[in-house]
Design an enzyme around this catalytic site. Structure first.
Site, short mmCIF file in Angstrom:
data_model
loop_
_atom_site.label_atom_id
_atom_site.label_comp_id
_atom_site.label_asym_id
_atom_site.label_seq_id
_atom_site.Cartn_x
_atom_site.Cartn_y
_atom_site.Cartn_z
N HIS A 117 0.83 -1.21 0.00
CA HIS A 117 0.00 0.00 0.00
C HIS A 117 0.86 1.26 0.00
CE1 HIS A 117 -3.20 -2.72 1.38
NE2 HIS A 117 -4.06 -1.74 1.18
N ASN A 148 8.06 -3.89 3.27
CA ASN A 148 6.65 -3.60 3.52
C ASN A 148 6.22 -3.95 4.94
OD1 ASN A 148 3.88 -3.06 2.94
ND2 ASN A 148 3.54 -5.23 2.53
N GLU A 250 13.50 15.34 -3.26
CA GLU A 250 13.21 16.20 -4.41
C GLU A 250 14.29 16.06 -5.48
OE1 GLU A 250 10.72 19.92 -2.53
OE2 GLU A 250 12.91 19.94 -2.32
N GLU A 270 12.37 21.64 4.14
CA GLU A 270 12.89 20.65 3.19
C GLU A 270 14.37 20.36 3.40
OE1 GLU A 270 12.23 22.04 -0.77
OE2 GLU A 270 13.57 23.76 -0.58
#
Length: 278
Positions: A117, A148, A250, A270
């Site tokens: 998910h 996961n 980013e 950031e």
């Protein structure tokens, strides 16, 4: 006269539909995409690999070529956490545009990768509809089982615990690259080449005390967590081993995160790396 009236009605219908689509993706306080649109995803068939979908309980940029999300964005508040059991009703998203590939369970069988998910089932337990929405296959990626079931599950539980102790949480999760190490070894794709196996999986978490006017309450001291993990079955169980800055993510993805915040606050957040603690 009749032709003119028909034309007017047609135009009016187009305007109404357009307005509805805009409203669907308009973000307010607690909105699932309140922090911004990282890749400038568009609700248009002309943007098949950066296709904006609002699933009500989360928003995503879908990549038709890879048959998986580029990123998924959602908000968690106390009202999202209820007593609904995990439904496990994995299924194709039949609302994708006609002709697009719809991933299903078959492609994951014996692949060596979990159906991982993005927006977790555990974050949407307020109702059967909310929980069921997380099992649409365009919220899923091929994820190494230990990645996961351990490192990601632990961070998800951490976020839910923060909500249960009086906070609200904004989350953006995504992936990049091709090639992961699952239970059966290294693969770049599954489902006969239709579904990309990501090389890296990342998540950005913004945590603030429960309240209103969330964007106005975020500042340079707001708690942010960013992690970037290899999609590898040998990962550590400790998500803090994969801490990084939002700027690092980013740079790796080309996305612009937290764009809804004022530039000075965004720049400060950031470049932070979470150090642990409360």
């Amino acid at each position: 006269m009749f032709k003119k009236l028909s034309l007017f009605v047609s135009c009016a219908i187009i305007v109404v539909i357009s307005a509805c689509n805009q409203h669907t993706h308009q973000q307010t306080d607690d909105g699932n995409m309140a922090l911004g649109n990282p890749s400038n995803a568009q609700y248009s068939r002309l943007s098949p690999d950066n296709y904006l979908i609002d699933h009500k309980y989360y928003v995503e940029s879908y990549n038709n070529s890879k048959a998986e999300p580029n990123w998924v964005s959602w908000h968690i508040a106390a009202k999202d956490l209820g007593s609904t059991d995990r439904l496990n009703d994995f299924r194709p998203d039949t609302n994708l545009p006609a002709g697009w590939y719809e991933a299903d369970n078959t492609g994951y069988k014996r692949s060596g990768f979990d159906k991982g998910h993005n927006c977790p089932s555990g974050d949407r337990t307020s109702s059967p509809d909310a929980n069921s929405a997380t099992f649409l296959m365009d919220n899923i990626i091929p994820q190494a089982p230990k990645n996961n079931e351990h490192v990601w599950e632990h961070l998800e539980s951490y976020c839910r615990n923060k909500v249960k102790t009086g906070n609200e949480v904004y989350v953006i999760m995504g992936n990049y690259g091709s090639g992961g190490m699952g239970r059966n070894g290294y693969k770049t794709t599954i489902a006969d080449g239709r579904i990309n196996v990501p090389a890296h999986i990342w998540k950005v978490v913004v945590i603030i005390p429960d309240g209103d006017d969330d964007l106005q309450r975020m500042d340079e001291n707001t708690q942010v967590i960013a992690i970037d993990t290899p999609n590898d079955n040998d990962v550590s169980n400790n998500w803090m081993d994969y801490l990084c800055s939002i700027k690092t993510i980013e740079n790796a993805t080309g996305y612009q995160l937290l764009t809804a915040l004022p530039p000075a606050i965004r720049t400060s957040l950031e470049n932070k790396t979470f150090k642990g603690g409360n």
